[in-house]
Scaffold this active site. Structure first.
Site, PDB file in Angstrom:
ATOM      1  CE  LYS A 196      -0.856 -24.012 -54.273  1.00  0.00           C
ATOM      2  NZ  LYS A 196      -0.990 -24.505 -52.888  1.00  0.00           N
ATOM      3  CD  GLU A 270     -10.424 -32.438 -65.140  1.00  0.00           C
ATOM      4  OE1 GLU A 270     -11.616 -32.584 -64.832  1.00  0.00           O
ATOM      5  OE2 GLU A 270      -9.939 -32.872 -66.201  1.00  0.00           O
ATOM      6  CB  CYS A 304     -14.448 -33.314 -57.833  1.00  0.00           C
ATOM      7  SG  CYS A 304     -13.496 -34.670 -58.524  1.00  0.00           S
ATOM      8  CD  GLU A 401     -17.700 -29.406 -55.054  1.00  0.00           C
ATOM      9  OE1 GLU A 401     -17.088 -28.327 -55.065  1.00  0.00           O
ATOM     10  OE2 GLU A 401     -17.308 -30.419 -55.647  1.00  0.00           O
TER      11      GLU A 401
END
Ligand code: NAP
Ligand code: MG
Length: 491
Positions: A196, A270, A304, A401
């Protein structure tokens, strides 16, 4: 910016600028509407629903894309199961490898259109999609093609068997690369896949589906379901899935971990990051400044492992900051399809909103915010490269983040202080060390709690190298020999 804001803009004027150099987008055709890729064919979703994917640099619709519901997920998982049992797990491993080589070669042949499509759908500069995303995606297929018939050497003395059906969910920052990164090792080990892609960047995964048809991959070995978070959740919760591979936010990763807690499904996560780049006084400063820029402004900071926190040793702090600002002032922000562009469009309106909210929080908390005086296009989603000084460890912009082109800068005196500050976040995905001394690299890197560390370089990727995080950056490793392990059971 709101008032009471300490924003200083540097008025940097150059006497010349680059003429526009747009990459052509007329060498391929996009469909107006994309269906789901199930059992080797494109078919309309049982939901009957479609959503728009837009170009974030223009806000214009590119295509309608099918939204998969629970019934579609079920159909795709069944197709993957059948392909696993009847074809893929029975096929000699060397034959599986041949398919992967074939896919890799077609990716190379179609590199130009894939790069343009990636930049149109996601907003990243063509230079990156052309030089990084697409070649690396092909490299992942080449690399894992080589492993397909050598699993006995990967795990000497053990027998590696596939798990079955892998459900794979990927984010929007490296759409094709993440698809390759996940599909290639799964297939090499004999598993079948339901993938997906992210809602805002489905197009290259759908083009990959066409490439799989061209490669004559047996039907059902890879199924691609477009949709939003609910489609991903339906895949995670489907009882016919044996393994989930997820790349995305820590928040969704935690939800997935909870959903899988009482099952025997294997999983790898992850997740997010808040990487520290540490510059010591003995570093080659100009090289370090270039690396810092690459570390945080590459792909608009939608990475990331972006080096979003900079720690500079006190003696060179002023020099580094001055050089950093000078260099940032030369960055070209704008049209992702222009070959000169350094910083493209923010991926979506939602992501732009998140970046703005965190930057405003940083300003409210007393940080000093600096941006270059570059002009921005009038339409689309844009954010200037941003540097924060006068920040504290407790500030949200230092802890959370941002996933945008925003760098915080702090100084340190001793290596111990640098290590303590670098480790002081809930994340542990990556980091960078800049020094002239090899011994310092080894000493410091052993103390940084992060899965990937670069020394005197940043954001370098290779399919042979394992990738993954500590702490809230996730669990499990992808890439390299390590990346085979999550897709096999060993006996
Ligand atoms: P996200 O919101 O977590 O989404 C990631 C994927 O999960 C998307 O396909 C998303 O679908 C889907 N999803 C959303 N809710 C779900 C649910 N409840 N169950 C199952 N799937 C669900 O993350 P993002 O904002 O797209 O991506 C940015 C994040 O990814 C950042 O935190 C970044 O650090 C992380 N990331 C990590 C790595 C790594 O290797 N560690 C690499 C790249 C990115 P929709 O997009 O359609 O909502
Ligand atoms: Mg899009």
């Amino acid at each position: 910016m709101k008032k009471a804001v300490k924003v200083k803009a540097l008025n940097f004027s150059t006497s010349w600028s680059y003429a526009p150099a747009p990459e052509a987008a007329d060498h391929f055709q996009l469909k107006e509407r994309y269906d789901l890729f199930i059992n080797g064919k494109f078919s309309a979703p049982a939901t009957g629903k479609y959503f728009d994917t837009i170009n974030p640099a223009t806000e214009k619709k590119i295509a309608s894309v099918a939204e998969a519901g629970a019934a579609d997920v079920d159909k795709a998982v069944r197709a993957a199961r059948q392909a696993y049992e009847k074809t893929w797990s029975k096929m000699p491993a060397a034959e599986r490898g041949k398919y992967l080589y074939r896919i890799a070669r077609i990716l190379q042949e179609r590199a130009r259109e894939l790069a343009v499509m990636e930049s149109m759908d996601g907003g990243k500069p063509i230079r990156e999609s052309r030089d990084i995303d697409v070649p690396l995606a092909a490299a992942h297929f080449f690399y894992y093609a080589g492993w397909a018939d050598k699993l006995d050497y990967a795990f000497p003395g053990r027998r590696a068997q596939p798990l079955g059906v892998a459900g794979q969910i990927i984010p929007w920052n490296f759409p094709l690369l993440m698809a390759a990164w996940k599909i290639a090792p799964a297939l090499a080990c004999g598993n079948t896949v339901v993938l997906k892609p992210a809602e805002s960047t489905p197009l290259t995964a759908l083009r990959l589906a066409e490439i799989l048809q061209e490669a004559e991959l047996p039907p059902g070995v890879v199924n691609i379901l477009t949709g939003a978070g609910a489609t991903g959740a339906a895949l995670v919760n489907h009882p016919g899935v044996d393994k989930i591979a997820f790349t995305g936010s820590t928040e969704v990763g935690k939800m997935i971990q909870k959903a899988l807690a009482a099952t025997d499904k294997k999983y790898t996560l992850e997740l997010g990051g808040k990487a520290a780049n540490i510059i010591f006084e003995d570093a080659a400063i100009d090289q370090a400044v270039e690396g810092i820029i690459n570390g945080i402004f590459f792909n608009q900071g939608h990475v990331c492992c972006a080096g979003s926190r900079l720690f500079v040793q006190e003696g060179v702090a002023k020099e580094v900051l001055r050089k950093l600002k000078d260099r940032i002032s030369t960055l070209i922000v704008g049209d992702p399809l222009d070959k000169n562009t350094d910083v493209g469009a923010i991926n979506s309106k939602e992501q732009l909103g998140k970046i703005k909210a965190l930057v405003n929080a940083g300003i409210r908390e007393g940080g000093e915010c600096w941006q270059p005086a570059c002009s921005l296009p009038s339409r689309g989603y844009w954010f200037r490269p941003t540097v924060f000084t006068q920040v504290a460890q407790s500030h949200r912009i230092v802890q959370e983040e941002i996933f945008g082109p925003v760098l915080t800068v702090q100084s340190f005196r001793t290596p111990e202080e640098a290590v303590e500050k670098a480790n002081n976040t809930p994340y542990g995905l990556s980091g960078g060390i800049w020094t002239d001394k090899g011994s310092k690299i080894f000493k410091i890197s052993g103390k940084i709690r992060a899965g990937v560390l670069w020394a005197n370089t940043y954001n370098k990727f290779d399919p042979t190298s394992p990738f993954g995080g500590y702490k809230e950056s996730g669990m499990g490793r992808e890439g390299g020999l390590h990346g085979l392990l999550p897709y096999v059971k060993l006996s």
